[in-house]
Design an enzyme around this catalytic site. Sequence first.
Site, PDB file in Angstrom:
ATOM      1  N   GLU A 192      33.890  38.715  37.589  1.00 51.43           N
ATOM      2  CA  GLU A 192      32.702  37.958  37.113  1.00 51.43           C
ATOM      3  C   GLU A 192      32.428  38.211  35.631  1.00 51.43           C
ATOM      4  OE1 GLU A 192      32.810  39.881  39.896  1.00 51.43           O
ATOM      5  OE2 GLU A 192      33.201  38.127  41.131  1.00 51.43           O
ATOM      6  N   ASP A 201      39.995  40.245  41.817  1.00 49.44           N
ATOM      7  CA  ASP A 201      38.650  40.614  42.270  1.00 49.44           C
ATOM      8  C   ASP A 201      37.825  41.068  41.062  1.00 49.44           C
ATOM      9  OD1 ASP A 201      36.570  41.253  44.004  1.00 49.44           O
ATOM     10  OD2 ASP A 201      37.374  43.244  44.488  1.00 49.44           O
ATOM     11  N   ASP A 222      32.007  38.651  49.250  1.00 48.35           N
ATOM     12  CA  ASP A 222      31.531  39.602  50.251  1.00 48.35           C
ATOM     13  C   ASP A 222      30.448  39.022  51.156  1.00 48.35           C
ATOM     14  OD1 ASP A 222      33.297  41.166  48.952  1.00 48.35           O
ATOM     15  OD2 ASP A 222      31.805  42.434  47.969  1.00 48.35           O
TER      16      ASP A 222
END
Length: 767
Positions: A423, A420, A494
């Site tokens: 980025e 997770d 999300d």
Amino acid sequence: MFEKLKGYHVEDGKVYFRYEGDYEGKEPCVEVISDTIINVFVDYTGLGHRSRAIEWERQGQNDTKEGAEKGKLESVSQDESGVIIKTKKVTIIVGDNFHVDFYDHEGMPLSLAHRGERKKNAALSASLLAFLAKEGHAASGSIIGDYPIQEVRSLEDKDCIYGLGDKTGFLNKRHYAYEMWNTDNPNPQEDNFKVLYKSIPFMLVLKEKGAYGIFFDNHGKTYFDMGKEGEDYYVLGADEGNLDYYFIAGENLKDVVTDYTYLTGRAPMQQLWTLGFHQSRWGYESEEEIRGIAKGLREHELPCDCIHFDIDYMDHYKVFTWNKETYQDGGKVISDFKDMGIKSVTIMDPGVKVEEGYYVYEEGMKNGYFAKTPKGEVYVNEVWPGDAVFPDFGNPKVRKWWGEKQKYLVDLGVAGVWNDMNEPASFRGPLPNDIVFTDEDMPAPHSQMHNVYGHNMAKATYEGWRELTGKRPFVITRACYGGSQKYTTGWTGDNHSIWAHLRMAIPQLCNMGLSGMSFVGTDVGGFGSDCTPELFARWIQIGCFSPFFRDHCAKGCRMQEPWQFGPEVLAISRKYINLRYELLPYIYDLMHECETSGMPIMRPLVLEYDKDENVKNRNDEFMLGDRILVAPVVEQGAKEKLVYLPKGVWYDYWTGEKIEGNCSFVRTAPLDVCPIYVKAGAVIPKYPVRMHVGEDKDDLLILEVYPGEGTYAHYQDNGEDFAYRQGAYNTYQIHNLNGQVEVFKQHEGYRDYEKIKVEMTAGFQKK
Ligand code: MIG
């Protein structure tokens, strides 16, 4: 720049062009990779190809890879139209201004450079931006102008555009503009979001006749204007790097997907259990609570193969630690779950907490493994553990270290890793562009490494797990780049528990599949916001057919396990989770097909029926492989669905009713019905329902047979490791002659099913 074409020369199978004008000796180049894959390249940086997506050595035109038939440059010549390069399948004409035109072997234009003026119909000047900002309007347009690196190409009226990874919005990307810059944005995703977590700079164009793809292999920030600025052209732009794109010519979209995944790699087979149902939530606060979830799943007779441990399990969100206060002894809960047939996947964030004495931090600091400021200090930003530093995954040494660190999880008995925040996301503003990372063998700024940060993290994780376990590593990622499918599966991040996001799940997952990422799913029920019983029931019906099938939800939102919505929704959930477990061998076959040809598991109808005008913009139906069509209800309150079936004979999965396709009709769809259709002549392999994969030895294969004629190839192996690559698998060829079924063993390398049971479906009674 490149003005009038002066001449060309061929070197190492590459064609270089000379122009009038000032281009500092950066001669543009066209290279034939295969009969249908052409690389167009200008080495502005002087560093050559530095692809993170294409990882096989390209040795010019004579390279062969895995037995694929490699193309060759058939001929090069020049006439008044320009330099003409031919392969068996494509003719490329390179003219003045480095305009590159592609034609198919019949001389029909496939894709032409755009030569007209740009329209700049939505140009935003800096002063207009400032004016809009006064009242708080966010500018929705981009400042239109020329990008330092850019390619402008023509569009024809009928062209549709697909792909581009995990973008929001609709299946057909034409008329929209996007950017590639991996972004964590927790706001509800809207149709017109320009960026999201993943950057897959690959587009597919379906033409009235034929199809093509462009892989714009620049992992800096890139821009994709898909005909927003001007109706009859699209623009690919980049801030920096080289002009480096691969043109892929196809007769249809499948050809393009096959070539793209040939180039960037195919999603490998995962372990069979990963196709089961996964339960997750951010905010299972304690071991007691998460044990309750496992118990709940079994008490409610819900098949489930995996529970995910979100950041709650870590000690102060420190990676490779366990919170002994709330989650006690990690090894114990994981092995207890194992006894229940439930695997454990743990989340892993890249940010390493700044803390003296914390071993991961200390090791990384000692070895210089974290990203630095241009002044050479270790760069600090904030994520869940507070102040944190960022492993420099572009450095092979850091990847190796991170891979070895996975031993902590492997030793605990964890079965896979969920990456997770890669980025990378950060709480105190984005990482500045000049933060120094490594790109394999040289330093590179954040602006260059941002879009491949998740890719490199996934690669490190995959390689570590492969080394440590010898099994097929199960890695899930939020951020990635083109080619990441070789290392990782993905989820769409999300989303929210809103109907718009249920609808969006279909085109989003389908476009990911077309972009190489086949094993993907959305958070079933929605991540943010509070789910409703009805929305959950409908989402389970889509999740059931998504490659990655996981119920996941955010901390602070309404509880979202299937039993939280009352008995009716629980029964519906069980019905579809059971169906999923029945379909496991079918989905596994599709995963095998994906490794072989790149075909995604979940497909937009247009991939199968690309001549059918009715499916080019169809967002609310999809296919599981080429035999099952799913037409889920995606509207609140709806008890019926307007279904479209393409040409051919179909059978209603639930009733056996025969339907001639090429028509639309209304199917009643009460809350427990997701309309499903199966192609005539199909054979669908099934397993009996079980609580988890491996509950018994998968010794019974059921062949569900539909009226009509067809053949089916079934694949079987141990579902765990790489022995199949040494031949440890079986394949079966199955012929269906309107209910007369014959099964031929084709390849023998694994133990047999004890029994193969043939079942005629209801369609045989209802003539
Ligand atoms: O900022 O780990 O997308 O799935 O549950 C939130 C907590 C961080 C974002 C992920 C989500 C996960 C959550 N994470």
